[in-house]
Design a protein around this motif. Structure first.
Motif, PDB file in Angstrom:
ATOM      1  N   LEU A  58       1.094  -0.768  -0.099  1.00  0.00           N
ATOM      2  CA  LEU A  58      -0.225   0.296   0.274  1.00  0.00           C
ATOM      3  C   LEU A  58       0.615   0.868   0.575  1.00  0.00           C
ATOM      4  O   LEU A  58       0.176   2.383   0.331  1.00  0.00           O
ATOM      5  N   ALA A  59       1.936   1.169  -0.065  1.00  0.00           N
ATOM      6  CA  ALA A  59       3.649   2.146  -0.531  1.00  0.00           C
ATOM      7  C   ALA A  59       3.253   3.025   0.759  1.00  0.00           C
ATOM      8  O   ALA A  59       2.823   4.710   0.407  1.00  0.00           O
ATOM      9  N   PHE A  60       3.167   2.978   2.068  1.00  0.00           N
ATOM     10  CA  PHE A  60       2.700   3.576   3.240  1.00  0.00           C
ATOM     11  C   PHE A  60       4.058   3.026   4.217  1.00  0.00           C
ATOM     12  O   PHE A  60       4.239   2.266   4.596  1.00  0.00           O
ATOM     13  N   LYS A  61       4.842   4.538   4.820  1.00  0.00           N
ATOM     14  CA  LYS A  61       5.577   3.878   6.135  1.00  0.00           C
ATOM     15  C   LYS A  61       5.331   5.471   6.906  1.00  0.00           C
ATOM     16  O   LYS A  61       5.956   6.468   7.041  1.00  0.00           O
ATOM     17  N   LEU A  62       4.997   4.706   8.578  1.00  0.00           N
ATOM     18  CA  LEU A  62       4.107   5.750   9.186  1.00  0.00           C
ATOM     19  C   LEU A  62       5.308   5.837  10.683  1.00  0.00           C
ATOM     20  O   LEU A  62       5.913   4.525  11.344  1.00  0.00           O
ATOM     21  N   ASP A  63       5.213   7.196  11.315  1.00  0.00           N
ATOM     22  CA  ASP A  63       6.349   6.700  12.387  1.00  0.00           C
ATOM     23  C   ASP A  63       5.071   7.011  13.437  1.00  0.00           C
ATOM     24  O   ASP A  63       4.420   7.812  13.267  1.00  0.00           O
ATOM     25  N   LEU A  64       5.061   6.004  14.808  1.00  0.00           N
ATOM     26  CA  LEU A  64       3.216   6.585  15.412  1.00  0.00           C
ATOM     27  C   LEU A  64       4.578   6.442  17.420  1.00  0.00           C
ATOM     28  O   LEU A  64       4.636   5.971  17.636  1.00  0.00           O
ATOM     29  N   PRO A  65       3.550   7.793  17.130  1.00  0.00           N
ATOM     30  CA  PRO A  65       4.386   8.233  18.483  1.00  0.00           C
ATOM     31  C   PRO A  65       2.929   7.935  19.360  1.00  0.00           C
ATOM     32  O   PRO A  65       1.790   8.347  18.850  1.00  0.00           O
ATOM     33  N   THR A  85      -3.811   8.527   3.838  1.00  0.00           N
ATOM     34  CA  THR A  85      -4.409   7.969   2.437  1.00  0.00           C
ATOM     35  C   THR A  85      -3.864   6.808   1.868  1.00  0.00           C
ATOM     36  O   THR A  85      -2.668   6.819   1.405  1.00  0.00           O
ATOM     37  N   ILE A  86      -5.088   5.493   1.878  1.00  0.00           N
ATOM     38  CA  ILE A  86      -4.198   4.051   1.076  1.00  0.00           C
ATOM     39  C   ILE A  86      -5.331   4.317  -0.557  1.00  0.00           C
ATOM     40  O   ILE A  86      -6.094   4.807  -1.177  1.00  0.00           O
ATOM     41  N   PRO A  87      -4.190   4.024  -1.249  1.00  0.00           N
ATOM     42  CA  PRO A  87      -5.532   3.691  -2.510  1.00  0.00           C
ATOM     43  C   PRO A  87      -5.886   2.305  -3.023  1.00  0.00           C
ATOM     44  O   PRO A  87      -5.973   1.517  -2.213  1.00  0.00           O
ATOM     45  N   PHE A 136      -4.245  -7.028   1.177  1.00  0.00           N
ATOM     46  CA  PHE A 136      -2.955  -6.081   1.664  1.00  0.00           C
ATOM     47  C   PHE A 136      -2.429  -5.824   3.166  1.00  0.00           C
ATOM     48  O   PHE A 136      -3.163  -5.797   3.814  1.00  0.00           O
ATOM     49  N   ASP A 137      -1.203  -6.513   3.073  1.00  0.00           N
ATOM     50  CA  ASP A 137      -0.513  -6.906   4.621  1.00  0.00           C
ATOM     51  C   ASP A 137      -0.470  -4.932   4.535  1.00  0.00           C
ATOM     52  O   ASP A 137       0.325  -4.339   3.807  1.00  0.00           O
ATOM     53  N   PHE A 138      -0.105  -4.688   5.588  1.00  0.00           N
ATOM     54  CA  PHE A 138       0.579  -3.858   7.051  1.00  0.00           C
ATOM     55  C   PHE A 138       1.528  -4.585   8.495  1.00  0.00           C
ATOM     56  O   PHE A 138       1.626  -5.730   9.158  1.00  0.00           O
ATOM     57  N   SER A 139       2.435  -4.097   8.905  1.00  0.00           N
ATOM     58  CA  SER A 139       3.192  -4.506   9.743  1.00  0.00           C
ATOM     59  C   SER A 139       4.313  -3.364  10.131  1.00  0.00           C
ATOM     60  O   SER A 139       3.954  -2.464  10.191  1.00  0.00           O
ATOM     61  N   CYS A 140       4.541  -3.973  11.770  1.00  0.00           N
ATOM     62  CA  CYS A 140       5.136  -3.066  12.601  1.00  0.00           C
ATOM     63  C   CYS A 140       6.548  -2.859  12.378  1.00  0.00           C
ATOM     64  O   CYS A 140       6.890  -3.402  10.981  1.00  0.00           O
ATOM     65  N   GLY A 141       7.519  -2.143  12.230  1.00  0.00           N
ATOM     66  CA  GLY A 141       8.851  -1.654  12.051  1.00  0.00           C
ATOM     67  C   GLY A 141       9.672  -3.048  11.689  1.00  0.00           C
ATOM     68  O   GLY A 141      10.491  -3.342  10.742  1.00  0.00           O
ATOM     69  N   MET A 142       9.793  -3.931  12.680  1.00  0.00           N
ATOM     70  CA  MET A 142      10.657  -5.256  12.711  1.00  0.00           C
ATOM     71  C   MET A 142       9.318  -6.443  12.488  1.00  0.00           C
ATOM     72  O   MET A 142      10.041  -7.359  11.927  1.00  0.00           O
ATOM     73  N   VAL A 151       4.431  -7.669  14.085  1.00  0.00           N
ATOM     74  CA  VAL A 151       2.957  -7.732  14.377  1.00  0.00           C
ATOM     75  C   VAL A 151       2.556  -7.282  13.402  1.00  0.00           C
ATOM     76  O   VAL A 151       2.743  -6.536  12.830  1.00  0.00           O
ATOM     77  N   HIS A 152       0.937  -7.452  12.741  1.00  0.00           N
ATOM     78  CA  HIS A 152       0.532  -7.905  11.752  1.00  0.00           C
ATOM     79  C   HIS A 152      -0.541  -7.583  11.632  1.00  0.00           C
ATOM     80  O   HIS A 152      -1.619  -7.837  12.702  1.00  0.00           O
ATOM     81  N   GLY A 153      -1.078  -6.638  10.494  1.00  0.00           N
ATOM     82  CA  GLY A 153      -2.467  -6.362  10.072  1.00  0.00           C
ATOM     83  C   GLY A 153      -3.043  -6.988   8.762  1.00  0.00           C
ATOM     84  O   GLY A 153      -2.222  -6.633   7.984  1.00  0.00           O
ATOM     85  N   LYS A 154      -3.918  -6.293   8.072  1.00  0.00           N
ATOM     86  CA  LYS A 154      -5.006  -6.316   6.565  1.00  0.00           C
ATOM     87  C   LYS A 154      -5.367  -5.480   6.342  1.00  0.00           C
ATOM     88  O   LYS A 154      -6.537  -5.550   6.952  1.00  0.00           O
ATOM     89  N   VAL A 155      -5.537  -4.850   5.563  1.00  0.00           N
ATOM     90  CA  VAL A 155      -6.564  -4.207   4.523  1.00  0.00           C
ATOM     91  C   VAL A 155      -7.183  -5.383   3.979  1.00  0.00           C
ATOM     92  O   VAL A 155      -6.192  -5.720   2.955  1.00  0.00           O
TER      93      VAL A 155
END
Length: 87
Positions: A46-53, A61-63, A70-76, A79-83
């Protein structure tokens, strides 16, 4: 515009997010705990990378032009999630 809120607290809640194909969508991540490696979230698909203070919501905004999962995960990548973009 579809807006989804994701709480980051040792994991992602909800862990699976559904949006409709072709409808603009935003994800807002809010980290409420400093446990684990969740100070960053990213998704190559999904072409994103965010720091989470801590306690500071971050929105991306996602395409939604392609249906699929489409998976997303923590920096390491521990931990995973899915859109899921539904037709």
């Amino acid at each position: 515009m579809t807006e989804k809120q994701i709480t980051v607290d040792g994991g992602y809640a909800p862990q699976e997010i559904h949006v409709k194909q072709g409808e603009p969508a935003q994800l807002t991540f809010k980290r409420v705990s400093d446990r684990g490696c969740l100070d960053q979230v990213h998704s190559a698909a999904l072409a994103f990378k965010l720091d989470l203070p801590l306690n500071a919501p971050q929105t991306v905004t996602i395409p939604t032009d392609q249906a699929g999962k489409f998976d997303f995960s923590c920096g390491m990548d521990m931990v995973h999630g899915k859109v899921v973009i539904d037709r």
